[in-house]
Design a protein around this motif. Structure first.
Motif, PDB file in Angstrom:
ATOM      1  N   THR A  98       0.830  -1.209   0.000  1.00 19.68           N
ATOM      2  CA  THR A  98       0.000   0.000   0.000  1.00 19.68           C
ATOM      3  C   THR A  98       0.860   1.253   0.000  1.00 19.68           C
ATOM      4  O   THR A  98       0.632   2.193  -0.777  1.00 19.68           O
ATOM      5  CB  THR A  98      -0.926   0.006   1.228  1.00 19.68           C
ATOM      6  OG1 THR A  98      -1.734  -1.175   1.218  1.00 19.68           O
ATOM      7  CG2 THR A  98      -1.832   1.223   1.220  1.00 19.68           C
ATOM      8  N   LYS A 147       2.898   1.680  -3.366  1.00 19.24           N
ATOM      9  CA  LYS A 147       2.039   2.105  -4.480  1.00 19.24           C
ATOM     10  C   LYS A 147       1.723   3.599  -4.383  1.00 19.24           C
ATOM     11  O   LYS A 147       1.790   4.328  -5.387  1.00 19.24           O
ATOM     12  CB  LYS A 147       0.746   1.288  -4.477  1.00 19.24           C
ATOM     13  CG  LYS A 147      -0.200   1.657  -5.609  1.00 19.24           C
ATOM     14  CD  LYS A 147      -1.484   0.847  -5.535  1.00 19.24           C
ATOM     15  CE  LYS A 147      -2.452   1.301  -6.616  1.00 19.24           C
ATOM     16  NZ  LYS A 147      -3.757   0.612  -6.543  1.00 19.24           N
ATOM     17  N   VAL A 160      -0.149  -2.485 -15.463  1.00 18.72           N
ATOM     18  CA  VAL A 160      -0.948  -1.484 -14.768  1.00 18.72           C
ATOM     19  C   VAL A 160      -2.247  -1.268 -15.531  1.00 18.72           C
ATOM     20  O   VAL A 160      -2.230  -1.006 -16.745  1.00 18.72           O
ATOM     21  CB  VAL A 160      -0.182  -0.151 -14.641  1.00 18.72           C
ATOM     22  CG1 VAL A 160      -1.027   0.885 -13.926  1.00 18.72           C
ATOM     23  CG2 VAL A 160       1.132  -0.365 -13.917  1.00 18.72           C
ATOM     24  N   ASN A 209      -3.884   0.290 -10.962  1.00 21.31           N
ATOM     25  CA  ASN A 209      -3.620  -0.893 -10.149  1.00 21.31           C
ATOM     26  C   ASN A 209      -2.703  -1.862 -10.897  1.00 21.31           C
ATOM     27  O   ASN A 209      -2.849  -2.057 -12.105  1.00 21.31           O
ATOM     28  CB  ASN A 209      -4.929  -1.607  -9.802  1.00 21.31           C
ATOM     29  CG  ASN A 209      -5.881  -0.709  -9.047  1.00 21.31           C
ATOM     30  OD1 ASN A 209      -5.540  -0.185  -7.990  1.00 21.31           O
ATOM     31  ND2 ASN A 209      -7.079  -0.511  -9.589  1.00 21.31           N
ATOM     32  N   THR A 210      -1.763  -2.477 -10.175  1.00 19.07           N
ATOM     33  CA  THR A 210      -0.873  -3.451 -10.779  1.00 19.07           C
ATOM     34  C   THR A 210      -1.563  -4.806 -10.827  1.00 19.07           C
ATOM     35  O   THR A 210      -1.979  -5.339  -9.791  1.00 19.07           O
ATOM     36  CB  THR A 210       0.437  -3.577  -9.986  1.00 19.07           C
ATOM     37  OG1 THR A 210       1.089  -2.303  -9.964  1.00 19.07           O
ATOM     38  CG2 THR A 210       1.362  -4.604 -10.628  1.00 19.07           C
ATOM     39  N   CYS A 211      -1.701  -5.360 -12.025  1.00 18.51           N
ATOM     40  CA  CYS A 211      -2.317  -6.666 -12.214  1.00 18.51           C
ATOM     41  C   CYS A 211      -1.236  -7.694 -12.529  1.00 18.51           C
ATOM     42  O   CYS A 211      -0.263  -7.392 -13.228  1.00 18.51           O
ATOM     43  CB  CYS A 211      -3.337  -6.623 -13.348  1.00 18.51           C
ATOM     44  SG  CYS A 211      -4.695  -5.464 -13.053  1.00 18.51           S
ATOM     45  N   THR A 261      -4.467 -11.778 -10.226  1.00 21.35           N
ATOM     46  CA  THR A 261      -4.281 -10.756  -9.202  1.00 21.35           C
ATOM     47  C   THR A 261      -5.013 -11.098  -7.907  1.00 21.35           C
ATOM     48  O   THR A 261      -4.470 -10.898  -6.809  1.00 21.35           O
ATOM     49  CB  THR A 261      -4.755  -9.390  -9.721  1.00 21.35           C
ATOM     50  OG1 THR A 261      -4.123  -9.119 -10.980  1.00 21.35           O
ATOM     51  CG2 THR A 261      -4.417  -8.282  -8.749  1.00 21.35           C
TER      52      THR A 261
END
Length: 225
Positions: A19, A22, A72, A77-79, A88
């Motif tokens: 968290t 990011k 992204v 969000n990073t997948c 994910t």
């Protein structure tokens, strides 16, 4: 991008690294790389293939042969894609969490993942988080931070996160898993969990995510200013 610093954020399970990293990346317009997700993806593949978690040969082979990609999405969000499939959500399951430290302690697995992660950080301008970023993956990173918190607080945070994702692990189960992972991560022979000698240690117990992000962004901004 070559002129931008690399930022390494390490710490134990449940310390809030993902968290925080990011949000720091968003504030600084850097690239966020969740290395733990890569180990989780390998673990998921090993579980699907029913590989014994002590089988170093087959776990290494899995790490060397899977197709891993971090992308992204439109929301930032990073997948995580494993062999072309978006996994994910699956990699955050309790089953994966319970086994990822066993997989990540395997030298061959770490060797392959470290190679990939070094390539990702070669251009600079990344916020990379994990267990050994400042010590092994990006030892020359200009800024290094090690986030920690009490086991009790980390267990509370992880419980809340699992509830949001629809999992029903109890506090006692999560506490036991985090304590066990701390032990495995700290005692493994290859790249054990520990702060880099030049890392700033931040005890997040009692701090909000925003406060931790603020400390890191201020340090980075102060360096560049």
């Amino acid at each position: 991008m070559g002129g931008l610093a690399n930022i390494a954020i390490d710490g134990p399970a449940g310390a809030g690294k993902s968290t925080v990293a990011k949000l720091v990346a968003e504030r600084l317009s850097y690239i966020y790389i969740d290395t733990g997700a890569m180990y989780r993806a390998v673990t998921l593949q090993a579980l699907m293939d029913k590989i014994d978690m002590n089988d170093a040969i087959n776990l290494t082979r899995t790490a060397e042969t899977v197709d891993l990609a971090l992308r992204v999405d439109g929301g930032g969000n990073t997948c995580v894609f494993l062999n072309g499939m978006d996994v994910t959500s699956q990699i955050r399951s309790p089953q994966v969490s319970n086994n990822v430290s066993l997989v990540s302690r395997i030298p061959g697995v770490r060797r392959k993942m470290t190679q990939l992660q070094k390539e990702m950080g070669a251009g600079g301008g990344v916020v990379m988080e994990g267990r050994d970023i400042g010590t092994q993956v990006l030892p020359d990173a200009e800024m290094k931070f090690f986030l920690t918190a009490s086991v009790e607080e980390r267990a509370r945070r992880r419980c809340a996160e699992l509830m949001q994702r629809g999992f029903t692990e109890t506090y006692a189960e999560v506490y036991e898993d985090i304590a066990r992972r701390d032990d495995i991560d700290s005692k493994r022979t290859v790249a054990p969990l520990k702060p880099a000698v030049d890392a700033e240690v931040i005890d997040c117990t009692g701090m909000t995510v925003e406060q931790v992000v603020g400390v890191i962004v201020a340090r980075v901004s102060g360096r560049s200013g």
